[in-house]
Design a protein around this motif. Sequence first.
Motif, PDB file in Angstrom:
ATOM      1  N   ASP A  28       0.844  -1.200   0.000  1.00 50.56           N
ATOM      2  CA  ASP A  28       0.000   0.000   0.000  1.00 50.56           C
ATOM      3  C   ASP A  28       0.878   1.248   0.000  1.00 50.56           C
ATOM      4  N   SER A  29       0.354   2.322  -0.575  1.00 51.82           N
ATOM      5  CA  SER A  29       1.112   3.573  -0.638  1.00 51.82           C
ATOM      6  C   SER A  29       0.844   4.469   0.571  1.00 51.82           C
ATOM      7  N   ASP A  30      -0.241   4.208   1.305  1.00 57.14           N
ATOM      8  CA  ASP A  30      -0.592   5.048   2.447  1.00 57.14           C
ATOM      9  C   ASP A  30      -1.076   4.190   3.609  1.00 57.14           C
ATOM     10  N   TRP A  31      -0.960   4.753   4.803  1.00 57.18           N
ATOM     11  CA  TRP A  31      -1.507   4.122   5.999  1.00 57.18           C
ATOM     12  C   TRP A  31      -2.987   4.447   6.131  1.00 57.18           C
ATOM     13  N   VAL A  32      -3.729   3.564   6.764  1.00 60.19           N
ATOM     14  CA  VAL A  32      -5.100   3.836   7.180  1.00 60.19           C
ATOM     15  C   VAL A  32      -5.046   4.134   8.672  1.00 60.19           C
ATOM     16  N   MET A  33      -5.696   5.217   9.095  1.00 59.51           N
ATOM     17  CA  MET A  33      -5.670   5.616  10.502  1.00 59.51           C
ATOM     18  C   MET A  33      -7.083   5.683  11.053  1.00 59.51           C
ATOM     19  N   GLN A  34      -7.258   5.143  12.260  1.00 64.01           N
ATOM     20  CA  GLN A  34      -8.554   5.149  12.925  1.00 64.01           C
ATOM     21  C   GLN A  34      -8.357   5.339  14.422  1.00 64.01           C
ATOM     22  N   ASP A  35      -9.377   5.925  15.056  1.00 65.72           N
ATOM     23  CA  ASP A  35      -9.444   5.955  16.512  1.00 65.72           C
ATOM     24  C   ASP A  35     -10.513   4.959  16.946  1.00 65.72           C
ATOM     25  N   LEU A  36     -10.198   4.158  17.962  1.00 67.59           N
ATOM     26  CA  LEU A  36     -11.119   3.135  18.435  1.00 67.59           C
ATOM     27  C   LEU A  36     -11.367   3.311  19.930  1.00 67.59           C
ATOM     28  N   LYS A  37     -12.580   2.964  20.337  1.00 62.28           N
ATOM     29  CA  LYS A  37     -12.946   3.040  21.753  1.00 62.28           C
ATOM     30  C   LYS A  37     -12.958   1.633  22.346  1.00 62.28           C
ATOM     31  N   LEU A  38     -12.319   1.484  23.487  1.00 64.78           N
ATOM     32  CA  LEU A  38     -12.327   0.214  24.199  1.00 64.78           C
ATOM     33  C   LEU A  38     -13.586   0.114  25.054  1.00 64.78           C
ATOM     34  N   GLU A  39     -14.016  -1.119  25.297  1.00 63.29           N
ATOM     35  CA  GLU A  39     -15.205  -1.315  26.118  1.00 63.29           C
ATOM     36  C   GLU A  39     -14.947  -0.925  27.568  1.00 63.29           C
ATOM     37  N   GLU A  40     -13.690  -1.050  28.012  1.00 63.14           N
ATOM     38  CA  GLU A  40     -13.321  -0.579  29.347  1.00 63.14           C
ATOM     39  C   GLU A  40     -12.810   0.854  29.221  1.00 63.14           C
ATOM     40  N   ASP A  41     -13.505   1.795  29.835  1.00 66.44           N
ATOM     41  CA  ASP A  41     -13.135   3.203  29.690  1.00 66.44           C
ATOM     42  C   ASP A  41     -11.807   3.544  30.351  1.00 66.44           C
ATOM     43  N   HIS A  42     -11.408   2.793  31.349  1.00 68.78           N
ATOM     44  CA  HIS A  42     -10.262   3.173  32.167  1.00 68.78           C
ATOM     45  C   HIS A  42      -9.010   2.356  31.845  1.00 68.78           C
ATOM     46  N   THR A  43      -8.954   1.740  30.685  1.00 64.53           N
ATOM     47  CA  THR A  43      -7.819   0.860  30.391  1.00 64.53           C
ATOM     48  C   THR A  43      -7.111   1.261  29.103  1.00 64.53           C
ATOM     49  N   THR A  44      -5.993   0.599  28.846  1.00 54.71           N
ATOM     50  CA  THR A  44      -5.235   0.774  27.616  1.00 54.71           C
ATOM     51  C   THR A  44      -4.803  -0.604  27.118  1.00 54.71           C
ATOM     52  N   ILE A  45      -4.271  -0.656  25.901  1.00 55.05           N
ATOM     53  CA  ILE A  45      -3.751  -1.911  25.369  1.00 55.05           C
ATOM     54  C   ILE A  45      -2.289  -2.046  25.793  1.00 55.05           C
ATOM     55  N   GLU A  46      -1.981  -3.127  26.488  1.00 51.03           N
ATOM     56  CA  GLU A  46      -0.620  -3.315  27.009  1.00 51.03           C
ATOM     57  C   GLU A  46       0.233  -4.189  26.094  1.00 51.03           C
ATOM     58  N   ARG A  47      -0.363  -5.223  25.504  1.00 46.36           N
ATOM     59  CA  ARG A  47       0.379  -6.129  24.622  1.00 46.36           C
ATOM     60  C   ARG A  47      -0.503  -6.511  23.443  1.00 46.36           C
ATOM     61  N   VAL A  48       0.138  -6.865  22.332  1.00 45.42           N
ATOM     62  CA  VAL A  48      -0.599  -7.290  21.145  1.00 45.42           C
ATOM     63  C   VAL A  48       0.198  -8.385  20.462  1.00 45.42           C
ATOM     64  N   VAL A  49      -0.529  -9.366  19.874  1.00 46.25           N
ATOM     65  CA  VAL A  49       0.134 -10.485  19.206  1.00 46.25           C
ATOM     66  C   VAL A  49      -0.842 -11.104  18.220  1.00 46.25           C
ATOM     67  N   CYS A  50      -0.321 -11.786  17.215  1.00 49.02           N
ATOM     68  CA  CYS A  50      -1.153 -12.513  16.263  1.00 49.02           C
ATOM     69  C   CYS A  50      -1.128 -13.995  16.601  1.00 49.02           C
ATOM     70  N   CYS A  51      -2.290 -14.615  16.677  1.00 45.68           N
ATOM     71  CA  CYS A  51      -2.390 -16.038  16.991  1.00 45.68           C
ATOM     72  C   CYS A  51      -3.527 -16.636  16.177  1.00 45.68           C
ATOM     73  N   GLY A  52      -3.234 -17.700  15.432  1.00 45.01           N
ATOM     74  CA  GLY A  52      -4.258 -18.341  14.621  1.00 45.01           C
ATOM     75  C   GLY A  52      -4.834 -17.433  13.559  1.00 45.01           C
ATOM     76  N   GLY A  53      -4.022 -16.512  13.051  1.00 49.54           N
ATOM     77  CA  GLY A  53      -4.484 -15.598  12.019  1.00 49.54           C
ATOM     78  C   GLY A  53      -5.294 -14.425  12.532  1.00 49.54           C
ATOM     79  N   LYS A  54      -5.455 -14.308  13.854  1.00 50.00           N
ATOM     80  CA  LYS A  54      -6.215 -13.208  14.449  1.00 50.00           C
ATOM     81  C   LYS A  54      -5.298 -12.367  15.332  1.00 50.00           C
ATOM     82  N   ILE A  55      -5.606 -11.074  15.419  1.00 49.88           N
ATOM     83  CA  ILE A  55      -4.798 -10.151  16.207  1.00 49.88           C
ATOM     84  C   ILE A  55      -5.476  -9.928  17.556  1.00 49.88           C
ATOM     85  N   TYR A  56      -4.752 -10.265  18.624  1.00 47.15           N
ATOM     86  CA  TYR A  56      -5.279 -10.132  19.979  1.00 47.15           C
ATOM     87  C   TYR A  56      -4.502  -9.069  20.744  1.00 47.15           C
ATOM     88  N   GLY A  57      -5.212  -8.367  21.611  1.00 46.42           N
ATOM     89  CA  GLY A  57      -4.590  -7.416  22.512  1.00 46.42           C
ATOM     90  C   GLY A  57      -4.938  -7.761  23.947  1.00 46.42           C
TER      91      GLY A  57
END
Length: 317
Positions: free
Chosen positions: A134-163
């Motif tokens: 791709d020639s450009d990035w796609v950028m989005q803002d997402l809301k987590l279901e927990e209002d008071h948290t952040t994403i600490e780790r991320v990994v791909c497993c079984g073809g899916k991306i988990y945080g």
Amino acid sequence: MEADEEQKQLLPRSVPPAPRLDPWLVFLHGRRGQNQTFYSLSENRYHVRNIPNMRRKCFCTSSHGWIVIVDIYSDDCFLLNPVSMDKRQLPSAKSLTYDLCVLSSSPDDPNCIVLFIRNIKKGRVSVTYCHPGDSDWVMQDLKLEEDHTTIERVVCCGGKIYGLTCYYRRLVIFDVGITLTIREVGGENLPESSSPEMCRYLVNMVESCGELFVFRRILLGRFEVSDIEVFKMDFSRKVWVTVESLGDRAFFLSEYCSTSCSVKESGIKGDTIYFIERKDRSLYAFNFEDKNITVTLPCPNVKNHWFEPAEWVLPLV
């Protein structure tokens, strides 16, 4: 003739050492990180290199035999295969800010995406992603279901991306479609630690043989690791199961590039967790059975490595 002979001598330093079945521990060092030292645990040996596509670079993540690399001096961003030295260009990193990065699959897979995640504030994350080519990035803002948290780790497993979120340690999944969405997997939170409340924790999430593991390093004081708790996700019941033995696998933990390998194939010690600290040249080996930690200095030639931490890189042989 002299120039040709000189070139032959320089060539080995411009390419990585021969790949093995265990990961390399890679230090960037020298003036502005122009040199790389590759340490092989199975060989108990290090190799010094000066590879153009690794000089003064940041290793954002490494998986599927590739490294996601950003050059902070030129905004160049690309995928690099450390065996073939094949390079796949990504859009410019000029406006890229991130906390985490994940590569979903080999770039030869048409569904492959490179995903960067930045925690904007508690409850909200900014994602930047693209398909290789791709020639450009796609950028989005997402809301987590927990209002008071952040994403600490991320990994791909079984073809899916988990945080994995902070605080309650809930598992979320990034769904990639026309747009990217995020949702909780459901089920139980990561179990609370049995250690005293005053202890601090460092958490890593690792995919191994299609299974998802979480490692919780328990710290006494600022840096001393007293124990490591290991959990595996049982997706059928959506519960975290406490792991009592690592079996014939060894795990390698670092800031951005945690991985694992088979000890039967690589010949290294099993039931062991190897980890490094951000501002430390030592290699720590935690025996999961007797809870003992041994400390070695694998690369004494590295006097003061670059500001980027050492990382594990597992090549595909």
